[in-house]
Scaffold this motif. Structure first.
Motif, PDB file in Angstrom:
ATOM      1  N   UNK A 292      87.051  81.907 102.651  1.00 19.95           N
ATOM      2  CA  UNK A 292      85.796  81.467 103.377  1.00 19.95           C
ATOM      3  C   UNK A 292      84.696  82.840 103.171  1.00 19.95           C
ATOM      4  N   UNK A 293      84.859  83.934 103.129  1.00 17.59           N
ATOM      5  CA  UNK A 293      83.873  84.667 102.574  1.00 17.59           C
ATOM      6  C   UNK A 293      84.882  86.057 102.007  1.00 17.59           C
TER       7      UNK A 293
ATOM      8  N   UNK B 155      78.136  84.375  85.725  1.00 21.56           N
ATOM      9  CA  UNK B 155      77.925  85.291  86.754  1.00 21.56           C
ATOM     10  C   UNK B 155      79.271  84.219  87.322  1.00 21.56           C
ATOM     11  N   UNK B 156      80.030  84.639  87.833  1.00 22.64           N
ATOM     12  CA  UNK B 156      81.482  83.940  88.739  1.00 22.64           C
ATOM     13  C   UNK B 156      81.718  84.123  89.862  1.00 22.64           C
ATOM     14  N   UNK B 157      80.700  83.435  90.469  1.00 21.92           N
ATOM     15  CA  UNK B 157      81.055  84.212  92.321  1.00 21.92           C
ATOM     16  C   UNK B 157      82.558  83.523  92.893  1.00 21.92           C
ATOM     17  N   UNK B 158      83.151  83.773  93.017  1.00 22.11           N
ATOM     18  CA  UNK B 158      83.662  82.722  94.101  1.00 22.11           C
ATOM     19  C   UNK B 158      84.195  82.752  94.722  1.00 22.11           C
ATOM     20  N   UNK B 159      82.690  83.143  95.458  1.00 20.10           N
ATOM     21  CA  UNK B 159      82.451  82.565  97.121  1.00 20.10           C
ATOM     22  C   UNK B 159      82.138  81.527  96.751  1.00 20.10           C
ATOM     23  N   UNK B 160      82.028  80.521  95.522  1.00 25.74           N
ATOM     24  CA  UNK B 160      80.705  79.110  95.237  1.00 25.74           C
ATOM     25  C   UNK B 160      81.994  78.466  94.759  1.00 25.74           C
ATOM     26  N   UNK B 161      83.495  79.527  94.054  1.00 30.76           N
ATOM     27  CA  UNK B 161      84.190  78.539  93.501  1.00 30.76           C
ATOM     28  C   UNK B 161      85.177  77.844  95.262  1.00 30.76           C
ATOM     29  N   UNK B 162      84.912  78.969  96.164  1.00 31.67           N
ATOM     30  CA  UNK B 162      86.163  78.905  97.498  1.00 31.67           C
ATOM     31  C   UNK B 162      85.141  77.994  98.323  1.00 31.67           C
ATOM     32  N   UNK B 163      83.987  77.561  98.119  1.00 26.79           N
ATOM     33  CA  UNK B 163      83.211  76.902  99.115  1.00 26.79           C
ATOM     34  C   UNK B 163      83.390  74.922  98.986  1.00 26.79           C
ATOM     35  N   UNK B 164      83.919  75.415  97.527  1.00 27.19           N
ATOM     36  CA  UNK B 164      83.875  73.944  96.724  1.00 27.19           C
ATOM     37  C   UNK B 164      84.308  72.293  97.498  1.00 27.19           C
ATOM     38  N   UNK B 165      83.244  71.005  98.031  1.00 30.52           N
ATOM     39  CA  UNK B 165      84.632  70.768  98.521  1.00 30.52           C
ATOM     40  C   UNK B 165      85.180  68.899  97.579  1.00 30.52           C
ATOM     41  N   UNK B 166      85.137  69.727  96.530  1.00 32.07           N
ATOM     42  CA  UNK B 166      85.855  68.999  95.281  1.00 32.07           C
ATOM     43  C   UNK B 166      87.128  69.701  95.565  1.00 32.07           C
ATOM     44  N   UNK B 167      87.445  70.905  95.780  1.00 27.74           N
ATOM     45  CA  UNK B 167      88.561  71.449  95.930  1.00 27.74           C
ATOM     46  C   UNK B 167      89.604  71.462  97.377  1.00 27.74           C
ATOM     47  N   UNK B 168      88.414  72.097  98.453  1.00 27.01           N
ATOM     48  CA  UNK B 168      88.909  72.025 100.147  1.00 27.01           C
ATOM     49  C   UNK B 168      88.075  71.463 100.901  1.00 27.01           C
ATOM     50  N   UNK B 169      89.477  70.761 101.207  1.00 25.80           N
ATOM     51  CA  UNK B 169      88.249  69.722 102.578  1.00 25.80           C
ATOM     52  C   UNK B 169      87.844  70.447 103.741  1.00 25.80           C
ATOM     53  N   UNK B 170      86.490  70.017 104.221  1.00 31.23           N
ATOM     54  CA  UNK B 170      85.966  70.726 104.754  1.00 31.23           C
ATOM     55  C   UNK B 170      85.542  72.335 104.539  1.00 31.23           C
ATOM     56  N   UNK B 171      85.226  72.322 103.620  1.00 32.72           N
ATOM     57  CA  UNK B 171      85.580  74.286 103.166  1.00 32.72           C
ATOM     58  C   UNK B 171      84.382  74.978 104.038  1.00 32.72           C
TER      59      UNK B 171
ATOM     60  N   UNK C  14      84.367  75.076 106.852  1.00 33.06           N
ATOM     61  CA  UNK C  14      85.134  75.178 108.147  1.00 33.06           C
ATOM     62  C   UNK C  14      86.500  76.326 108.396  1.00 33.06           C
ATOM     63  N   UNK C  15      86.861  76.777 108.813  1.00 37.77           N
ATOM     64  CA  UNK C  15      87.610  77.903 109.153  1.00 37.77           C
ATOM     65  C   UNK C  15      89.377  77.155 109.650  1.00 37.77           C
ATOM     66  N   UNK C  16      90.219  77.223 109.025  1.00 35.51           N
ATOM     67  CA  UNK C  16      91.080  76.570 109.410  1.00 35.51           C
ATOM     68  C   UNK C  16      92.313  77.629 109.147  1.00 35.51           C
ATOM     69  N   UNK C  17      92.498  78.003 110.407  1.00 35.77           N
ATOM     70  CA  UNK C  17      93.740  79.059 110.225  1.00 35.77           C
ATOM     71  C   UNK C  17      95.296  78.585 109.213  1.00 35.77           C
ATOM     72  N   UNK C  18      95.171  77.385 109.413  1.00 36.16           N
ATOM     73  CA  UNK C  18      96.833  76.570 109.515  1.00 36.16           C
ATOM     74  C   UNK C  18      96.463  75.968 107.435  1.00 36.16           C
ATOM     75  N   UNK C  19      95.951  76.608 107.311  1.00 41.97           N
ATOM     76  CA  UNK C  19      94.904  75.477 105.824  1.00 41.97           C
ATOM     77  C   UNK C  19      96.319  76.135 105.022  1.00 41.97           C
ATOM     78  N   UNK C  20      96.907  75.130 104.197  1.00 38.49           N
ATOM     79  CA  UNK C  20      97.583  74.670 103.071  1.00 38.49           C
ATOM     80  C   UNK C  20      97.653  74.169 102.715  1.00 38.49           C
ATOM     81  N   UNK C  21      97.902  73.508 101.335  1.00 35.10           N
ATOM     82  CA  UNK C  21      97.711  75.307 100.597  1.00 35.10           C
ATOM     83  C   UNK C  21      96.881  75.156 100.447  1.00 35.10           C
TER      84      UNK C  21
END
Length: 408
Positions: free
Chosen positions: A289-290, A317-333, A335-342
């Motif tokens: 998330x951050x 530049x390759x901001x990992x923060x941008x990759x990790x909020x990509x909705x094509x990879x993460x559902x509801x990116x 939003x913090x989900x403490x149980x998110x797996x995988x």
């Protein structure tokens, strides 16, 4: 056939500055990444001589795994943060990179990190003992900055009292001086770099004169060999510089960003407080998330990324923060989900340059999450004295006033 875009195409131009100082722009950086991802997944900025920015998970994942086309010789925009030569091994490409990693990987093995846990927990406990005597603290000064620097010094076998010096040098090299010109900051970073190298050299020389029986990282590096020869002092210093830069600001920022989020979202914090078994997945989710790190790569040959033509010598530049909020990879990116797996986040990168200290970072964050949310279940921000974040290639928090014992 779709026409390729290049650095001159108007539709991909963005006045993006990874070292932006405007608070509004810093707070809106995820919106900026989302806008670029939707309209120009590979954008171009004129800043620092011009560079590209990738913003999708798939593009960034592919780039970090292709060391042949995307070299790590250049990982900073602008090029230098004051280092003298390449930081080892992050700025070394294969095949030499493989040999250096063979030396360094065992220093941060999961078993070695497990053995460090009591020492790390003791550092956390001591810092919390001091912090919890006050109703209001700056969490950055009281904990987030001090904790990883003390861990670094303990790993090296050096004096923990040197933590303030290390933190000052890292701040200067990573952030420069807010408001200074690019030329002024280049000089500031170089001065800090010279002071760091002098300090490291003094520590190594002292150990050579008094080796003792220590099995800390300093001693192990001094006894290590690269392809049949001893490491030079210059190599040791550039390895130590990477450990310092990579280990201090990243964990500091991750802790502070997490505490800001948990203070603003007490229902999520209470979920963690009530079930500390969630800590491992919570650590992974907050890393996603951050994500603090935004490295760069240098293009070694003409190539195309997401319809944009890149030329040899270009920087991206390759901001990992941008990759990790990509909705094509993460559902509801968002939003913090403490149980998110995988949770296949890229906070530590991927490929052969994946962060060598990831096991240590996870251990530090896990222990800190556990102890903070056991001993300090309630805390909140002060609406009259809000946190101050910074944007850089290691996104972080300058100050974090925190009221302890109260909650929203």
């Amino acid at each position: 056939m779709t026409e390729l875009k290049d650095f001159s195409s108007p539709e991909i131009q963005r006045d993006f500055d990874i070292h932006e100082h405007d608070p509004a722009a810093i707070e809106a950086v995820y919106d900026t990444y989302a806008d670029m991802r939707a309209k120009c997944p590979v954008a171009h900025s004129p800043k620092y001589g011009g560079h590209f920015i990738a913003t999708t998970y798939d593009d960034i994942h592919d780039i970090v795994r292709d060391a042949g086309v995307f070299s790590s010789r250049v990982i900073n925009v602008p090029d230098s943060i004051g280092q003298d030569g390449e930081m080892i091994p992050i700025q070394i490409d294969p095949p030499d990179h493989t040999s250096y990693r063979a030396i360094i990987n065992p220093l941060f093995s999961p078993k070695r990190m497990r053995d460090l846990e009591p020492q790390i927990r003791a550092i956390v406990t001591e810092l919390l003992d001091k912090m919890l005597t006050e109703p209001k603290v700056d969490f950055v000064d009281a904990f987030a900055r001090e904790f990883p620097s003390q861990v670094f010094l303990a790993l090296m076998g050096w004096d923990l009292a040197d933590a303030p010096k290390l933190n000052h040098w890292v701040d200067m090299m990573v952030l420069g001086k807010p408001g200074a010109s690019e030329e002024e900051n280049e000089a500031i970073r170089e001065q800090a770099g010279m002071e760091v190298y002098a300090y490291f050299a003094e520590m190594v020389d002292e150990r050579m004169e008094n080796p003792g029986d220590a099995e800390d990282i300093t001693q192990i590096l001094m006894s290590s060999q690269f392809e049949g020869r001893d490491l030079t002092q210059f190599e040791i210093l550039n390895i130590l510089l990477l450990f310092m830069i990579g280990g201090l600001h990243t964990v500091q920022g991750q802790l502070a960003h997490t505490v800001i989020y948990m203070a603003q979202n007490p229902e999520v914090r209470r979920q963690l407080v009530n079930d500390l078994d969630l800590v491992p997945t919570a650590v992974e989710e907050m890393l996603r998330y951050e994500s603090a790190v935004c490295p760069a790569r240098e293009v070694t040959e003409d190539t195309v990324v997401n319809g944009v033509q890149l030329k040899a010598g270009d920087k991206i530049l390759i901001p990992f923060a941008a990759a990790n909020r990509d909705p094509e990879k993460f559902d509801d990116p968002d939003t913090v989900d403490l149980t998110r797996e995988p949770n296949p986040h890229l906070a530590f990168g991927a490929g052969n340059h994946r962060c060598v200290g990831s096991h240590l970072a996870r251990l530090e964050l896990r222990v800190a999450f556990e102890e903070i949310h056991t001993r300090m279940p309630d805390y909140r921000l002060d609406p009259e004295d809000l946190p101050e974040r910074h944007l850089s290639q290691v996104k972080g928090v300058v100050r974090l006033p925190l009221i302890i014992g109260e909650s929203l």
